[in-house]
Each structure stands twice: as structure tokens, then as C-alpha cells.
Design a protein around this motif. Structure first.
Motif, PDB file in Angstrom:
ATOM      1  N   LEU B  84       0.833  -1.273  -0.069  1.00 30.53           N
ATOM      2  CA  LEU B  84      -0.084  -0.073  -0.115  1.00 30.53           C
ATOM      3  C   LEU B  84       0.860   1.283  -0.095  1.00 30.53           C
ATOM      4  CD1 LEU B  84      -2.782  -0.856   2.629  1.00 30.53           C
ATOM      5  CD2 LEU B  84      -3.126  -0.410   0.160  1.00 30.53           C
ATOM      6  N   LEU B  85       2.036   1.236   0.842  1.00 30.37           N
ATOM      7  CA  LEU B  85       2.920   2.456   0.939  1.00 30.37           C
ATOM      8  C   LEU B  85       3.567   2.623  -0.646  1.00 30.37           C
ATOM      9  CD1 LEU B  85       4.569   2.156   4.396  1.00 30.37           C
ATOM     10  CD2 LEU B  85       3.237   3.987   3.520  1.00 30.37           C
ATOM     11  N   LEU B  86       3.904   1.378  -1.101  1.00 30.92           N
ATOM     12  CA  LEU B  86       4.465   1.606  -2.578  1.00 30.92           C
ATOM     13  C   LEU B  86       3.473   2.349  -3.306  1.00 30.92           C
ATOM     14  CD1 LEU B  86       6.461   1.180  -4.611  1.00 30.92           C
ATOM     15  CD2 LEU B  86       5.430  -1.202  -4.997  1.00 30.92           C
ATOM     16  N   THR B  87       2.596   1.827  -3.298  1.00 31.89           N
ATOM     17  CA  THR B  87       1.195   2.346  -4.148  1.00 31.89           C
ATOM     18  C   THR B  87       1.000   3.821  -4.186  1.00 31.89           C
ATOM     19  OG1 THR B  87       0.174   0.116  -4.148  1.00 31.89           O
ATOM     20  CG2 THR B  87      -1.174   1.991  -5.129  1.00 31.89           C
ATOM     21  N   GLN B  88       0.804   4.152  -3.045  1.00 33.65           N
ATOM     22  CA  GLN B  88       0.486   5.617  -2.770  1.00 33.65           C
ATOM     23  C   GLN B  88       1.921   6.549  -2.909  1.00 33.65           C
ATOM     24  OE1 GLN B  88      -2.789   5.166  -2.316  1.00 33.65           O
ATOM     25  NE2 GLN B  88      -2.291   3.072  -1.498  1.00 33.65           N
ATOM     26  N   ALA B  89       2.918   6.059  -2.595  1.00 34.79           N
ATOM     27  CA  ALA B  89       4.224   6.778  -2.688  1.00 34.79           C
ATOM     28  C   ALA B  89       4.519   7.013  -4.444  1.00 34.79           C
ATOM     29  CB  ALA B  89       5.352   6.062  -2.053  1.00 34.79           C
ATOM     30  N   VAL B  90       3.967   5.850  -5.063  1.00 29.68           N
ATOM     31  CA  VAL B  90       4.374   6.091  -6.514  1.00 29.68           C
ATOM     32  C   VAL B  90       3.395   6.905  -7.384  1.00 29.68           C
ATOM     33  CG1 VAL B  90       4.574   4.848  -8.612  1.00 29.68           C
ATOM     34  CG2 VAL B  90       5.673   3.842  -6.863  1.00 29.68           C
ATOM     35  N   ALA B  91       2.238   6.821  -6.728  1.00 30.55           N
ATOM     36  CA  ALA B  91       0.881   7.244  -7.384  1.00 30.55           C
ATOM     37  C   ALA B  91       1.178   9.033  -7.220  1.00 30.55           C
ATOM     38  CB  ALA B  91      -0.451   6.866  -6.946  1.00 30.55           C
TER      39      ALA B  91
END
Lengths: 92, 477, 222
Positions: B84-91
Motif C-alpha cells: 500500500l505504501l509503495l502504491t500511494q508513494a508512486v501514485a
């Protein structure tokens, strides 16, 4: 053999037929049909296998309804892409 | 009663669905600012969730209040939260990038991206095999819509091929779910786990095989990689970045989740095969990346190669958790670096107006920040210290050595060298002098900075490995 | 070479079918505990039909995501179709017999949709079936030349398309006040489910119609 089991076995046949179709056919429209066959097979197994003792199970029935709607949506998108591709080729 | 309103977990799904639908309401091309604000909130929510999981272990949200197996449970453990952290941090940086990239011609980009992110968050949080099927379909349809966004024949063809592969794969996954429900009468992962005996019926083997094959096809693991280069290499730059950084990771996450929580015994059997396919992906993908002259294809083939590393994890999975850590760190490192690389390539292509390596001559003097971002992302892909890519490869080598499996070490090192070769091929070209007749278009600074932030994150994360390890230990079996 | 490949695929498919069937036949009797759990909770589900209870209450979250899938398909079609600048087609030629039939059938179909929506609470039926009938009416009207194809939906239409999802989503989030997403208080469950189903009928009917009418509006190269 209960009707549930018959549904499940028929579902296996449809699924494999569809899978073979998706892999082997080249025409996009046929592959979309094959994918729908595959999906219907999986739905039949989901409903049939759970009810193989003749009982009624509303949970897989509801899941299949969800699955059908998802399949409709995916099929519509696929058809739109095929049509767009066709139109584009005729334009060029 | 009301503190459920303050629970970050459900909002991570509700919020993106809401802004996607709102962006659709606002009409084509609009919704960029809404998306950026909402994504900042999502990143904040993911960080809160991460602290909760770090402090007090996995968090469950019982949708409808029924509880599994009657209802659907959402579960955030260390693995979910890391993704989840990866997803929001990339988005978030990509949204800033996309706002400038599309300016007024975004079409349906914002609602599609919103649904894509909702699907990702829902997938990482779901603890129900059938619900996971629905999130997979949501993800595929959003991704396919994004690939087709430009409407060029090549994009539509790539989207159609991607859709057919994806649907077939989902069909196989659904068949697996149907068999599991038939055998055990439940699709809740938590309810299933204790039912898996040591001598499962044949139907379970088939189910595992079908689900796994479907997910491998969605992850584009060699030899199922064929759909990825045209789809990722042909889409608009922000779309390629989202797809390569996040979408293929979602199906990898699911393979990992099934391997750890649902089919631990069965996966052990196919693990060496998965490792070999991963090794083949690294070598073949890197070789194709070296051979292509189309710069975006190069980055897409590099994705095929980097996905291979994720599957080296499976033969090394052990209670020590080293391999799991390696896999997740690699997924995160590659996610950030590849998003940065596609973003950077998008800038380079806008600046030069060309899409080939030859066209890059001279960009080093025109867009130095972007080139620096590309280089930093390359450092992560090669696995040089102190990047997160280095951490991932170091953990992988550590795990391989502790099992005495030397072969994987050679693959990891060889893959790093090949990555260095294709990254330097781009950099060398960029530092050549521009031909006399070449023209450069100005590029918005926000795009350059977004690429740089992503690349820098992929390097700096290597220094914050300890926190990540502590997070992953939460809920690990 | 190619025929050898086809033969291999056919053989593999046969093996897969055989093993799947054998695996299904060797399974012991079904061990389903969920039907009992569903039956035990029917009284507090707010509806009387078990499938509707599963769809909109016990596994209502699946349905929420599924509505998003449908809207997404429409968006994807918009993205793919709209990007091309193709000539627009004003709609089919009006055949007088077809037109008269469509005018006759449309009110009946709307009535049937209303019945299906109402029936869903206690027997097979519900929002999706009702929406499919509504969409059928729209397609019929289009084919008889009485409803134009959609090129780019206006604000009102977009509101209708996304309204079902937005209402469902707002309710799901609002029920966080009860402790969880979509946690209906038993005494209001029936009314809330009816509200969701009614709004879904309209939105899904529009979306399903849109899947046809968005495509119909753009005749590639014509």
C-alpha cells in the motif's frame, strides 16, 4: 449423479473448450467468444460443485451473478477495442 | 462506535473510488487537482495504517460486520501495508507528473487512474479469494482502458492483447476459486488456512495450478511476458509508469500471498521451477533491452527482466524471512525506480520529439535533472549501494548462500551487470553532442521533479531498510 | 510445425479436462457450512431472498466493486472509442413497424423492470435484472430510430451513470458509523438495500445501455 455434479462436469468441458479456443484461435471475435465460454464453464463449476449433494447454496449463486456482470463488462470493452481497431484499419 | 470513521483502512478503498467517480462526473480531461489532493490524503492514510501495524500487529476490518466466512474481511498485515505504501508513494508524484504531461488532453485518464488505484488498494487489503477475483478484474479493466487511452492503432491493439491475456488469466483464477469453494465451502483465506491438510485432494492441486498460472500470466513472468512490451512500451508515459511500477506487482503480491497463506505445501513443489523462470526472465529481458533502439521498449523489456528477480524468491522462502524481505524490497525498489525511469523517458521523448536511442544525443545538457533521475533509477536497477535495489539483491544473495544455492547468486550478479549495460547505453548516448539540426522542446519543471523524486526515493529507501523489515515481520507466517 | 503445436494444445486441453473431471468425481460429499450460516442470518438481513441477501448484504462489498467494474468498462470504451475522430452516425433508420413496436414495448419493459426490482427482495430478481431490462428498452428505442447514440455523455447523463456507485459508496462509508463498511443496522437494512437497489437499477440500466449506445455512435470509417 446429482444435477449439480452434471453441471460441474459440463462446466469443466466448457472451460477447457474455451481455454483451448483462446489459445488457438487467431480472430479476435472468436477469442472473445472463447473467453466467454471459459467464464461460463467456471461459473457452472462454482455453482454445480458446491451443490453436488443436491442442497441449495445461495453464496456461489450470488458470486456467479457478480461474475456474469464482470464478464459482460469485460466483453463489452473487448468488443469496443476490436471495433476501434477495425475502424482504424479501414481508415488507414 | 464512531472510531471506525477514523480507521484509515476502509478509507484507502473508499477514497480512490470516490475521486474516480467524481472525476468522471467532472468530465473528460478534468480531475487532476482533485486526484492530487486525494492521493496526498491516501499517502497519509497509508502511513497511519503502517504505524498502527508496526505498533500493534495486523489490522482487520470486518466489512458488513458479519465476519468471514459469511462476510468479507479486509486484512492489513506487514506485506499488505508495504505494498500500500509503495502504491500511494508512486501514485502521488506520478499524478503531479501526469497533470503537466496531459495538460488539457487527459481524456478519461483521471477516472481510469482512480479506479486503478482503488483496485490496487482493495486487492492488497482483501482476505477473500472471490473478492480478490473482483479486484483483479477491476484492475485489469482499468489498466486496459489506460493503455488504450491514446486511441492509436498500436495502442488499441496492445490493449486488446493485454485484455485477452488478462481475462483468460482471470478465468483460470476463477476456476481455481470454484474448485476451492467446492472442496472446502469457503473462500476466506483465514478460514481456509487451517483446513489445508497434508494430503489435499487432487482438486486442490489443480486449483493451485490454475490460480498460479493465471497470476503468472498477469505478472508477465517469462514465458508469459509477450504482452508486456507492446502494452507498457506503447502507452502514454504516466500510464507506462503506473503499469510497470504497480499493476504487475499486484499479481506478484497475490502469488506471494497464496504461496504463504493458502498453498504453502503445494508451492514448495513448484518453487524451483518459478526460480528458473525468473532467471530466464532476467537474462532474456535484459538481452532484449540491450538489443532495442526504441527507448521506451528498452525500459519495458527491463521490466520483464526485473520481474524475474521477484520469482527467485520462491525457491528460497524459509522461516528466516530473508527471501520474503528480498522479494518485497525488490518489488518496492523496482516500483519506485521504474516509475522514475518511465517518467524520465517521457520527459526525454517530449524534449527531443523522438523515441529512439539515437535521438537522445545532447539531452544531458538540456534536461540534466531528468537524466540524473534516469541515472539514479538505473543505480537501483543495477543494484548498486546504497539503493533499495542493492538491499534487495543483498538479501537475495544472503538467502541463497544460507541455503547453499550458489546458482541464484550468479543469476543475481549477472542480471545486475546486464542492467548496467543497458542503462549505460542510454546514458552514453545522452552525453553525445547534439547534431546541429536538432531542436529541443521545453518541458514543464514539475515533470522533471516528479521523476527525480521517485528516483531519489528508490535510492534513499535503501538506507531505511530497518523500518521496512520490522513492518514485514508483522503477520509473517 | 504449427499443426504440431495445435495438436499439443489439444492434447493438453484433453489432459486438463480429464484430470479436472477425475478430481471432481473423486471428491467426497459436499461440506458446505455457509448455506446454514446464510439461513441463520436471513432474519436480520433485511430481505427474504437468500441470493439477494448475499449479494447486497453479506457480500455487498463484492457488489460495490462490481458496479465500479461496469462503470469502468464504459470509461474504457469512452477512452478507446472517443480518442479517434470518426464520423458520427445519427442513429438507425426508423422502420415504422419497429418504431411502433418499440413505443408499445417500452412502457411495458419499464413496468417489468420495476416489478423485477421489487420482486428481488423475496424471489429471483433484483437490480441487475431490472437494469438489464431497462437497457434492453433503450437499445430497442435506438434500433427503431427513436433514441440517438451517445457520443459524449453530458453532465446529467454522467450523473445518472455514476449516481448508483456514488450513492452505494456514500452509504457504505456512512455505515462506518455502525462500526464497519456496509454494516446495516438490522432495522433499517431492508430500506437501505431497497434504496441501493433502486439507484443501481437506474445507473446500471444506463451503463448497460451505454455499453451499446457508445459503440453505436461511432461507426468506424463509415
Amino acid at each position: 449423479m446429482t444435477s449439480g455434479l452434471v453441471f460441474a462436469l459440463a462446466g469443466v468441458l466448457l472451460f477447457v473448450l474455451g481455454l483451448g479456443g483462446v489459445v488457438m484461435l487467431s480472430h479476435a471475435l472468436r477469442r472473445i467468444l472463447a473467453f466467454n465460454l471459459m467464464g461460463s464453464g467456471a461459473f457452472l463449476v462454482l455453482v454445480g460443485l458446491a451443490q453436488r449433494d443436491g442442497g441449495v447454496d445461495p453464496v456461489p449463486q450470488a458470486m456467479v451473478l457478480t461474475g456474469i456482470v464482470v464478464a459482460v463488462a469485460a466483453t463489452a470493452l473487448a468488443l469496443a477495442l476490436v471495433r476501434r481497431l477495425h475502424g482504424a484499419h479501414r481508415d488507414d | 462506535m464512531t472510531d471506525a470513521f477514523l480507521d484509515p483502512l476502509p478509507w484507502l478503498i473508499v477514497l480512490p473510488l470516490a475521486w474516480a467517480a467524481m472525476a468522471f462526473l467532472m468530465g473528460a480531461g478534468r480531475g487532476a487537482r482533485l486526484a492530487i489532493v486525494a492521493l496526498a490524503m491516501q499517502l497519509f492514510l497509508a502511513l497511519i495504517l503502517a504505524t498502527q501495524v508496526l505498533e500493534s500487529g495486523p489490522v482487520t476490518h470486518v466489512v458488513g460486520g458479519w465476519g468471514a466466512p459469511l462476510g468479507i474481511d479486509l486484512l492489513a498485515d506487514g506485506l499488505s501495508v508495504a505494498m500500500l505504501l509503495l502504491t500511494q508513494a508512486v501514485a502521488l508524484p506520478l499524478a503531479v507528473y501526469a497533470q503537466a504531461y496531459f495538460s488539457r488532453e487527459a481524456g478519461q485518464f483521471w477516472p481510469l487512474a482512480g479506479f486503478l488505484l482503488a483496485a490496487l488498494n482493495a486487492l492488497f487489503l482483501s482476505a477473500d479469494l472471490f473478492n480478490l477475483y473482483v479486484t483483479l478484474e477491476l484492475l485489469s479493466l482499468a489498466a486496459v482502458g489506460l493503455v488504450a487511452l491514446g486511441g492509436k492503432p498500436a495502442q488499441v491493439a496492445a490493449a486488446l492483447r493485454y485484455l485477452l491475456v488478462s481475462l483468460t488469466a482471470s478465468g483460470a483464477y476463477l476456476m481455481g476459486v470454484a474448485l476451492i469453494y467446492g472442496v472446502y465451502g469457503t473462500v476466506s483465506i483465514a478460514t481456509l488456512a487451517p483446513l489445508m491438510g497434508s494430503a489435499p485432494p487432487m482438486a486442490l492441486w489443480l486449483s493451485a495450478g490454475l490460480m498460479l498460472t493465471g497470476l503468472l500470466a498477469k505478472t508477465a513472468l517469462f514465458p508469459f511476458h509477450f504482452w508486456l512490451p507492446p502494452a507498457h512500451g506503447g502507452a502514454a508515459a504516466p500510464v507506462s509508469a503506473l503499469l510497470s511500477a504497480l499493476v504487475v506487482k499486484a499479481s506478484f503480491y497475490l502469488v506471494l500471498r497464496l504461496a504463504l497463506d493458502v498453498f504453502p505445501n503445494l508451492t514448495a513443489l513448484v518453487a524451483p521451477g518459478l526460480g528458473l523462470l525468473g532467471a530466464a526472465a532476467i537474462l532474456y529481458g535484459s538481452w532484449r533491452a540491450l538489443r532495442t533502439h526504441h527507448i521506451k521498449r528498452l525500459v519495458a523489456w527491463s521490466t520483464v527482466a526485473q520481474l524475474g528477480y521477484l520469482f527467485l524468491v520462491f525457491p528460497l522462502l524459509a522461516p528466516d524471512g530473508l527471501a520474503l524481505q528480498a522479494g518485497v524490497v525488490q518489488a518496492i525498489a523496482h516500483g519506485l525506480a521504474k516509475a522514475a525511469m518511465f517518467a524520465a523517458v517521457g520527459v526525454l521523448m517530449l524534449a527531443t520529439g523522438r523515441d529512439t536511442l539515437e535521438g537522445l544525443a545532447g539531452v544531458a545538457h538540456r534536461v540534466p535533472l531528468t537524466l540524473f533521475a534516469f541515472g539514479l533509477a538505473g543505480v537501483t536497477l543495477m543494484g548498486l549501494p546504497p539503493s533499495a535495489g542493492f538491499l534487495a539483491k543483498w538479501l537475495l544473495i544472503d538467502a541463497a548462500l544460507s541455503h547453499g544455492q550458489w546458482g541464484w547468486v550468479a543469476v543475481v550478479i549477472g542480471g545486475g551487470l546486464l542492467a548496467a549495460a543497458y542503462v549505460f547505453k542510454v546514458l552514453r548516448q545522452a552525453f553525445l553532442l547534439a547534431p546541429e539540426d536538432s531542436r529541443f522542446q521545453p518541458v514543464p519543471r514539475s515533470m522533471e521533479w516528479a521523476a527525480f523524486v521517485l528516483a531519489a526515493a528508490s535510492v534513499v529507501l535503501g538506507l531505511r531498510g530497518v523500518e521496512l523489515m520490522a513492518l514485514l515481520a508483522q503477520g509473517a507466517p | 510445425m504449427k499443426s504440431a503445436l495445435r495438436l499439443a494444445v489439444v492434447l493438453l486441453a484433453l489432459v486438463l479436462a480429464g484430470t479436472l473431471m477425475a478430481a471432481i468425481l473423486e471428491l467426497p460429499g459436499a461440506n458446505q457450512s455457509l448455506p446454514a450460516a446464510v439461513a441463520a442470518h436471513m432474519a436480520v438481513s433485511g430481505v427474504e431472498h437468500p441470493v439477494t441477501a448475499v449479494l447486497l448484504n453479506f457480500r455487498g462489498y463484492d457488489t460495490l466493486l462490481e458496479v465500479a467494474v461496469l462503470l469502468l468498462a464504459l470509461l474504457g470504451i469512452g477512452a478507446a472509442v472517443h480518442a479517434g475522430s470518426e464520423t458520427e452516425d445519427g442513429g438507425a433508420e426508423g422502420d415504422p413497424v419497429l418504431a411502433a413496436l418499440a413505443r408499445l414495448l417500452t412502457p411495458l419493459l419499464i413496468l417489468a423492470a420495476g416489478y423485477l426490482l421489487w420482486a428481488g427482495a423475496h424471489r429471483p430478481g433484483g437490480a441487475f435484472q431490472a437494469a438489464a431490462v431497462l437497457a434492453g428498452a433503450a437499445v430497442l428505442l435506438h434500433l427503431s430510430g427513436q433514441m440517438p447514440a451517445w457520443s459524449s455523455p453530458g453532465l446529467l447523463l454522467r450523473l445518472g451513470l455514476a449516481g448508483g456507485l456514488l450513492i452505494f459508496l456514500a452509504l457504505a462509508a456512512g455505515l462506518l458509523g455502525q462500526g464497519a463498511l456496509l454494516r446495516y443496522p438490522p432495522e433499517y437494512a431492508g430500506a437501505l438495500i431497497l434504496l441501493i437497489e433502486a439507484s443501481l437499477t437506474i445507473s446500471l440500466g444506463l451503463i448497460l445501455a451505454g455499453l451499446f449506445l457508445m459503440l453505436a455512435g461511432r461507426r468506424g470509417g463509415a
